[in-house]
Motif scaffolding. Structure first.
Motif, short mmCIF file in Angstrom:
data_model
loop_
_atom_site.label_atom_id
_atom_site.label_comp_id
_atom_site.label_asym_id
_atom_site.label_seq_id
_atom_site.Cartn_x
_atom_site.Cartn_y
_atom_site.Cartn_z
N GLY A 268 0.79 -1.16 0.19
CA GLY A 268 0.01 0.04 0.05
C GLY A 268 0.71 1.19 0.19
O GLY A 268 1.84 1.40 -0.33
N TRP A 324 -4.75 -1.34 6.85
CA TRP A 324 -3.49 -2.31 6.32
C TRP A 324 -2.99 -3.03 7.28
O TRP A 324 -2.92 -2.57 8.67
CB TRP A 324 -2.57 -1.17 5.87
CG TRP A 324 -2.94 -0.17 4.74
CD1 TRP A 324 -2.66 -0.48 3.29
CD2 TRP A 324 -3.66 0.97 4.82
NE1 TRP A 324 -3.41 0.66 2.64
CE2 TRP A 324 -3.73 1.52 3.22
CE3 TRP A 324 -4.24 1.60 5.87
CZ2 TRP A 324 -4.39 2.54 2.98
CZ3 TRP A 324 -4.76 2.99 5.47
CH2 TRP A 324 -4.98 3.35 4.28
N PRO A 335 -2.91 -3.77 2.07
CA PRO A 335 -4.25 -3.39 2.21
C PRO A 335 -5.06 -4.78 2.51
O PRO A 335 -4.79 -5.92 1.91
CB PRO A 335 -4.68 -3.01 0.67
CG PRO A 335 -3.25 -2.63 0.15
CD PRO A 335 -2.25 -3.48 0.73
#
Length: 633
Positions: A268, A324, A335
């Motif tokens: 992420g 996350w 994620p």
């Protein structure tokens, strides 16, 4: 006339005083000797240095005791704890190098000439740039000066001994981060030193499965028992007062689960610098500590004080835009949830930050069964304390919340974070991001202190260390953290010095608002701790070789009313334990959490039968044992 002999106690000898005799662990096995061996060995160990002749040693012993001392030396030699050498150990040979030689050449006399040659050797190290500092650190610990040069392969050459790791062998591309590189670098350096000292060659390990960071295996061990809710006070009292009854007695039948969540998605957004500084003190491997010359065993130690790399605590970052999983090896954000309105594109981090802590029970229940409840609660409390401590050091506003939610995907946290069936939220930390991340000097100093904290086995192997213990600021730390519900005790096992120059004599001291007050003077508390550990067998420490033990306890009725009360009390005790571990590291000592104190032992040591121990922390100054410890920060 027979030649003079010089007895030398080998590295890594572990001795315990038990009711039935003396338990002795050496490189060659485990032995049960006579009861008088333990006190005799502690009196003799300063003279078993390889520099004192056996005749001179016996001359210091009264005539009626010389035969017993000679038999003691014979038994130690038979069990692999001692060598009688025909010439004295050279004065300029470092203890750490000698400990390595003990491990590297077990069948023959110590090759003092080779050790001296290694001490003067300059290794030639060729490796890619990201490997060079780790190889250099490994070799310097083993008294070899590295002359570095860049090359596509890894090559360590000491004299005519060379150990190579070719780039086409897969190992240079297999590692995914600094921890994996550190493991391989330590193994290459140790193999080169071992071969130089005459040990047969052994194959180098791969980096595919590292203790504490395995990405293979099941996310949840199917056979590991899921922990019950411990609904009754009686079950919780068993957990605290008689923990040995909860430990498995046979071979483990459960498969060890993966140490971290497998990487199943692209990383992420990047972690902000201020949050990176906080997480690095808690959730990143800061040191690789090898076992037997980096080949058989070893653990990646995070900033969190988890023993043996089990790490049941996971971290998730939840903001107003998504959630996350915080991958502990590289601190990537993976994620696990995203609001539906966000669409398929990457989500920003948002402005409100909450770290959610979960306990993955099967990481420890596969090994410790029901006792894993205690370990998960302890680790959760230590994580809350460590995150809060690091956050305040960076100037981040922080609020630690102790909570205990349902297991798995039930509840808002479980569904949002996609928790497994063995995973339950155990706490959260609300962070207020700073407007500007200031000077890094404070967090760097804190990180250095966390890195120096030992969570490994070495505090137990303390024979032959300094006869005077070091407590540093520990007495002041304990006196400065009195709690209305908790009781803290310092049991001093031998004369110790603190930072203020005070000398603490053996005895049990209780922390009060006015400082530490004597509960019981003398060695009786130490002896009771030692006798009470007989049930732990070979895991028991040798208290006489340690400096002190800290016990943080709570009233039995308060701590065992229900699981949430126990969780809250454990988290409060963990704040004290966290400070104790850092104070020990600052003093140059080693502190380790050691559990399984029974209720009757606590009552005998402290004189209070109404309390139960939540943490027991042993502080000592272990001697060199050939361990290679490579810093990763």
């Amino acid at each position: 006339m027979p030649p003079e002999q010089f007895p030398r106690l080998l590295a890594g000898v572990h001795v315990i005083a038990a009711r039935e005799g003396t338990l002795l662990t050496t490189r060659t096995g485990r032995y049960r000797g006579p009861a008088e061996l333990h006190p005799l060995l502690h009196r003799l160990s300063p003279l078993l240095d390889g520099r004192t002749a056996e005749s001179a040693l016996l001359a210091l012993v009264p005539e009626p005791r010389r035969l017993a001392v000679g038999r003691c030396l014979d038994y130690l030699e038979y069990s692999g704890a001692l060598r009688r050498e025909e010439r004295p150990r050279p004065e300029d040979l470092p203890d750490q190098l000698l400990a390595v030689a003990d491990l590297a050449d077990p069948a023959e006399a110590i090759p003092y000439e080779r050790c001296a040659a290694l001490l003067a050797a300059a290794a030639s190290v060729s490796a890619p740039a990201d490997w060079l500092p780790l190889l250099d650190a490994s070799l310097r610990q083993l008294s070899v000066r590295a002359e570095l040069s860049a090359a596509p392969d890894v090559l360590v050459r000491i004299g005519e001994t060379a150990v190579a790791l070719p780039s086409d062998g897969g190992r240079l591309v297999e590692p995914t981060g600094p921890v994996e590189r550190a493991v391989i670098a330590a193994a290459v350096a140790a193999e080169a030193v071992g071969r130089f000292l005459g040990r047969p060659a052994r194959p180098l390990p791969a980096a595919g499965a590292l203790p504490g960071l395995e990405r293979s295996g099941p996310r949840t061990s199917a056979d590991a028992p899921l922990l019950e809710a411990w609904p009754t006070s009686d079950q919780l009292q068993t957990l605290l007062l008689d923990p040995s009854t909860l430990l498995p007695t046979g071979e483990l039948a459960c498969e060890r689960p993966a140490a971290i969540r497998p990487v199943e998605a692209d990383a992420g957004p990047s972690v902000p610098e201020w949050l990176l500084a906080v997480l690095r003190c808690v959730h990143v491997p800061l040191r690789w500590e090898s076992g037997n010359l980096a080949h058989s065993g070893g653990w990646a130690h995070r900033g969190l004080a988890s023993a043996r790399g089990f790490y049941p605590i996971e971290l998730y970052l939840v903001t107003d835009t998504g959630a996350w999983y915080v991958e502990p090896g590289e601190l990537r954000l993976l994620p696990v949830s995203r609001p539906a309105s966000e669409g398929p594109g990457p989500a920003g981090l948002g402005t409100r930050f909450t770290l959610v802590l979960t306990a993955r029970e099967s990481k420890v229940s596969y090994r410790y069964h029901r006792y894993a409840t205690r370990l998960c609660l302890q680790e959760a409390g230590l994580a809350l304390a460590a995150i809060g401590d690091a956050a305040r050091t960076t100037g981040v506003g922080v609020d630690e919340v102790v909570e205990l939610a349902e297991r798995g995907r039930s509840g808002s946290w479980g569904e949002l974070l996609d928790l497994g069936p063995d995973e339950r939220p155990v706490g959260r930390v609300v962070l207020d991001p700073p407007r500007r991340f200031g000077s890094r000097s404070a967090i760097d100093r804190h990180l250095d202190l966390v890195r120096r904290r030992h969570s490994g086995h070495r505090v137990f192997n303390a024979l032959g260390t300094d006869r005077l213990g070091r407590l540093g600021s520990l007495p002041a730390e304990l006196a400065g953290t009195p709690d209305g519900t908790l009781k803290s005790y310092l049991v001093v096992h031998r004369s110790c010095l603190d930072d203020a120059g005070g000398c603490w004599e053996p005895g049990c001291y209780r922390a009060t608002e006015k400082g530490l007050v004597v509960v019981r003077a003398g060695l009786a508390p130490t002896e009771q701790l030692q006798r009470g550990q007989d049930a732990m067998g070979w895991l028991a420490p040798d208290y006489a070789a340690a400096s002190a033990t800290v016990i943080v306890a709570a009233p039995i009725g308060e701590a065992t009313a229900d699981l949430r009360r126990l969780h809250t009390a454990t988290a409060a005790a963990a704040r004290v334990a966290h400070r104790v571990l850092l104070a020990a590291a600052a003093a140059g000592a080693a502190g380790r959490i050691h559990n399984s104190l029974r209720g009757d032992v606590i009552a005998a040591v402290t004189g209070d039968a109404r309390i139960a121990a939540l943490f027991q922390l042993i502080v000592g100054c272990p001697g060199p044992d050939g361990t290679i410890s490579v810093g990763l920060g």
